[in-house]
Design a protein around this motif. Structure first.
Motif, PDB file in Angstrom:
ATOM      1  N   PHE A  94      -8.939  -7.103  -8.546  1.00 54.34           N
ATOM      2  CA  PHE A  94      -8.090  -6.048  -8.002  1.00 54.34           C
ATOM      3  C   PHE A  94      -8.082  -6.076  -6.475  1.00 54.34           C
ATOM      4  CE2 PHE A  94      -8.242  -4.365 -12.290  1.00 54.34           C
ATOM      5  CZ  PHE A  94      -6.933  -3.939 -12.434  1.00 54.34           C
ATOM      6  N   SER A  95      -9.115  -6.569  -5.871  1.00 59.28           N
ATOM      7  CA  SER A  95      -9.102  -6.756  -4.418  1.00 59.28           C
ATOM      8  C   SER A  95      -8.096  -7.834  -4.035  1.00 59.28           C
ATOM      9  CB  SER A  95     -10.498  -7.138  -3.925  1.00 59.28           C
ATOM     10  OG  SER A  95     -11.433  -6.123  -4.189  1.00 59.28           O
ATOM     11  N   ILE A  96      -8.034  -8.893  -4.834  1.00 61.39           N
ATOM     12  CA  ILE A  96      -7.104  -9.993  -4.554  1.00 61.39           C
ATOM     13  C   ILE A  96      -5.657  -9.543  -4.737  1.00 61.39           C
ATOM     14  CG2 ILE A  96      -6.309 -12.256  -5.345  1.00 61.39           C
ATOM     15  CD1 ILE A  96      -9.228 -12.913  -6.002  1.00 61.39           C
ATOM     16  N   ILE A  97      -5.367  -8.808  -5.823  1.00 61.69           N
ATOM     17  CA  ILE A  97      -3.972  -8.395  -6.016  1.00 61.69           C
ATOM     18  C   ILE A  97      -3.569  -7.335  -4.991  1.00 61.69           C
ATOM     19  CG2 ILE A  97      -3.978  -9.004  -8.458  1.00 61.69           C
ATOM     20  CD1 ILE A  97      -4.144  -6.081  -9.159  1.00 61.69           C
ATOM     21  N   THR A  98      -4.540  -6.573  -4.497  1.00 60.03           N
ATOM     22  CA  THR A  98      -4.239  -5.656  -3.383  1.00 60.03           C
ATOM     23  C   THR A  98      -3.864  -6.455  -2.142  1.00 60.03           C
ATOM     24  OG1 THR A  98      -5.798  -4.009  -4.230  1.00 60.03           O
ATOM     25  CG2 THR A  98      -5.160  -3.824  -1.922  1.00 60.03           C
ATOM     26  N   ALA A  99      -4.610  -7.527  -1.895  1.00 62.72           N
ATOM     27  CA  ALA A  99      -4.328  -8.386  -0.747  1.00 62.72           C
ATOM     28  C   ALA A  99      -2.949  -9.026  -0.857  1.00 62.72           C
ATOM     29  CB  ALA A  99      -5.404  -9.464  -0.636  1.00 62.72           C
ATOM     30  N   LEU A 100      -2.616  -9.535  -2.034  1.00 57.99           N
ATOM     31  CA  LEU A 100      -1.324 -10.197  -2.220  1.00 57.99           C
ATOM     32  C   LEU A 100      -0.171  -9.206  -2.140  1.00 57.99           C
ATOM     33  CD1 LEU A 100      -2.289 -12.685  -5.088  1.00 57.99           C
ATOM     34  CD2 LEU A 100      -1.977 -13.176  -2.655  1.00 57.99           C
ATOM     35  N   ALA A 101      -0.392  -7.987  -2.624  1.00 63.59           N
ATOM     36  CA  ALA A 101       0.647  -6.961  -2.529  1.00 63.59           C
ATOM     37  C   ALA A 101       0.921  -6.596  -1.072  1.00 63.59           C
ATOM     38  CB  ALA A 101       0.238  -5.717  -3.319  1.00 63.59           C
ATOM     39  N   SER A 102      -0.147  -6.459  -0.292  1.00 70.08           N
ATOM     40  CA  SER A 102       0.034  -6.131   1.124  1.00 70.08           C
ATOM     41  C   SER A 102       0.692  -7.286   1.878  1.00 70.08           C
ATOM     42  CB  SER A 102      -1.315  -5.781   1.757  1.00 70.08           C
ATOM     43  OG  SER A 102      -2.205  -6.878   1.698  1.00 70.08           O
ATOM     44  N   ARG A 103       0.363  -8.524   1.503  1.00 70.50           N
ATOM     45  CA  ARG A 103       0.977  -9.685   2.153  1.00 70.50           C
ATOM     46  C   ARG A 103       2.472  -9.760   1.827  1.00 70.50           C
ATOM     47  NH1 ARG A 103      -0.210 -14.934   4.040  1.00 70.50           N
ATOM     48  NH2 ARG A 103       1.791 -15.827   4.642  1.00 70.50           N
ATOM     49  N   GLU A 104       2.811  -9.523   0.562  1.00 71.25           N
ATOM     50  CA  GLU A 104       4.228  -9.557   0.194  1.00 71.25           C
ATOM     51  C   GLU A 104       5.001  -8.450   0.896  1.00 71.25           C
ATOM     52  OE1 GLU A 104       7.088  -9.743  -3.777  1.00 71.25           O
ATOM     53  OE2 GLU A 104       4.920  -9.519  -4.003  1.00 71.25           O
ATOM     54  N   PHE A 105       4.380  -7.286   1.010  1.00 70.27           N
ATOM     55  CA  PHE A 105       5.001  -6.194   1.762  1.00 70.27           C
ATOM     56  C   PHE A 105       5.269  -6.629   3.197  1.00 70.27           C
ATOM     57  CE2 PHE A 105       4.078  -2.840   4.872  1.00 70.27           C
ATOM     58  CZ  PHE A 105       5.137  -1.981   4.631  1.00 70.27           C
ATOM     59  N   GLY A 106       4.270  -7.240   3.819  1.00 66.54           N
ATOM     60  CA  GLY A 106       4.425  -7.689   5.193  1.00 66.54           C
ATOM     61  C   GLY A 106       5.529  -8.712   5.357  1.00 66.54           C
ATOM     62  N   GLU A 107       5.612  -9.657   4.421  1.00 67.59           N
ATOM     63  CA  GLU A 107       6.640 -10.697   4.495  1.00 67.59           C
ATOM     64  C   GLU A 107       8.039 -10.092   4.417  1.00 67.59           C
ATOM     65  OE1 GLU A 107       6.420 -13.802   5.086  1.00 67.59           O
ATOM     66  OE2 GLU A 107       4.377 -14.444   4.649  1.00 67.59           O
ATOM     67  N   VAL A 108       8.227  -9.151   3.519  1.00 64.90           N
ATOM     68  CA  VAL A 108       9.545  -8.539   3.358  1.00 64.90           C
ATOM     69  C   VAL A 108       9.921  -7.735   4.604  1.00 64.90           C
ATOM     70  CG1 VAL A 108      10.904  -6.899   2.015  1.00 64.90           C
ATOM     71  CG2 VAL A 108       9.346  -8.468   0.852  1.00 64.90           C
ATOM     72  N   VAL A 109       8.972  -6.976   5.121  1.00 58.18           N
ATOM     73  CA  VAL A 109       9.253  -6.113   6.272  1.00 58.18           C
ATOM     74  C   VAL A 109       9.607  -6.947   7.505  1.00 58.18           C
ATOM     75  CG1 VAL A 109       8.221  -4.494   7.917  1.00 58.18           C
ATOM     76  CG2 VAL A 109       7.913  -4.146   5.465  1.00 58.18           C
ATOM     77  N   VAL A 110       8.824  -7.978   7.803  1.00 56.62           N
ATOM     78  CA  VAL A 110       9.083  -8.762   9.014  1.00 56.62           C
ATOM     79  C   VAL A 110      10.312  -9.653   8.862  1.00 56.62           C
ATOM     80  CG1 VAL A 110       6.642  -8.745   9.656  1.00 56.62           C
ATOM     81  CG2 VAL A 110       7.544 -10.660   8.338  1.00 56.62           C
TER      82      VAL A 110
END
Length: 373
Positions: A94-110
């Motif tokens: 769950f730590s890893i999927i939290t990390a990947l979710a935050s990374r995907e959020f960042g990619e979309v926003v930028v």
């Protein structure tokens, strides 16, 4: 200290829905089309079924042990040290999927909104927001989901329904797809998008009537799974399977082609992104909250606030590991498929052991807990 039982069946269903619907919305259709072309809706249905099996297993276990989460009752079933090893792996997952979710959020926003903002800033801001929110107790956590639920679901349903007027049935043929050999892998990927339902193991101990948890699980899966299926049908029906393969975020492109009646809004991508950011927050909050609550239970602590910011550095490092967007989605697919071992395989083993050993909290001499039928 036992947590108060204040969560209703409706609130439990809402938590499930807002935990499942999140970052996966954007690339959902792409995963399905890559696996089976025009059979993406069929792959989605199979993924929903597999995800439902995992949720059913967790709910049955939760009903047998209505005052404990999976970290706690697993020690009774398979032994303390074996269970702790799996609990550590679940926390890591769950730590890893939290990390990947935050990374995907960042990619979309930028990419779509703040093009001059560094990726690292958007990722760390979302993680800090989740960490601050995760300091709340279970009741406040429920209110977070309850408040954001209509903001997430109703606009998504509106956008998808409006987009269906542009769909062409020919794009959804053949139903079995041109390359059905990839359906198995696609089903696993789709099922991985429903792993947010694992939050049910924390919700049941706080429910007023845990014996009705199966109703909440059914409602939550029907609504979230139905919305995911609609998104896939609309996207493939509007663009066609081959065109979807060339899109990074098909659902975002679908919102761009959709307008409100009378051209009140000619493009809905701006509104969709606002809804999507909210959905990302609730999903990321659930996965982060699960990780720190499981840590609290693993170390036999009374409060999870100690771990609220403890995991952020580790999660941030994991989030920044993929070199680019394509590597990130490859990583997401691999992690999601292997995660099914913990979200479906592990609960299966625990339920079998519980049935063989006839274990439940009612058998432990607790007259206040009724045995499940």
């Amino acid at each position: 200290m036992e947590q108060p039982r204040q969560i209703t069946v409706i609130q439990a269903a809402i938590i499930l829905i807002s935990s499942i619907i999140g970052v996966g919305v954007l690339a959902l259709s792409l995963f399905g089309v890559r696996a089976a072309d025009s059979a993406a809706p069929l792959v989605t249905i199979l993924g929903i079924f597999l995800g439902t099996v995992g949720l059913w297993l967790l709910t049955k276990l939760g009903m047998r042990f209505p005052r404990q989460s999976i970290v706690q009752y697993s020690e009774e079933l398979i032994g303390k040290w074996t269970a702790r090893v799996f609990s550590v792996l679940i926390i890591a997952f769950f730590s890893i999927i939290t990390a990947l979710a935050s990374r995907e959020f960042g990619e979309v926003v930028v990419t779509s909104v703040m093009t001059k903002t560094p990726l690292e800033v958007t990722v760390i801001v979302m993680l800090i927001l989740a960490a601050i929110s995760s300091r709340a107790d279970m009741t406040t956590f429920t209110y977070f989901h309850h408040f954001y639920f209509p903001i997430i679901v109703f606009p998504l349903v509106l956008i998808v329904v409006l987009s269906l007027k542009n769909a062409q049935m020919v794009y959804l043929m053949p139903v079995w797809g041109n390359e059905p050999s990839g359906m198995f892998a696609g089903t696993l990927t789709m099922a991985a998008l429903f792993q947010g339902s694992f939050i049910i193991t924390l919700v049941i101990p706080a429910m007023r009537r845990p014996e009705r948890a199966m109703i909440a699980s059914f409602v939550g899966m029907v609504i979230s799974g139905g919305l995911y299926l609609l998104i896939v049908v609309a996207t493939v029906g509007v663009f066609g399977a081959e065109e979807v393969k060339n899109l990074v975020w098909p659902t975002l492109e679908l919102a761009k082609t959709t307008s409100l009646p009378a051209n009140i809004l000619e493009r809905l991508d701006g509104a969709f992104l606002a809804v999507w950011v909210t959905a990302v927050f609730t999903t990321l909050l659930s996965s982060y909250y699960s990780a720190i609550r499981f840590l609290m239970q693993l170390f036999r602590l009374q409060d999870h606030k100690l771990f609220s910011f403890f995991l952020i550095p580790f999660i941030y490092v994991i989030a920044m590991l993929p070199q680019n967007l394509l590597a990130m989605y490859d990583f997401i697919e691999v992690v999601g498929r292997w995660g099914l071992v913990f979200t479906i395989g592990y609960p299966s083993v625990l339920l079998i052991v519980a049935l063989i050993r006839k274990k439940n909290q009612g058998s432990q001499g607790d007259p206040s807990v009724a045995k499940p039928n």
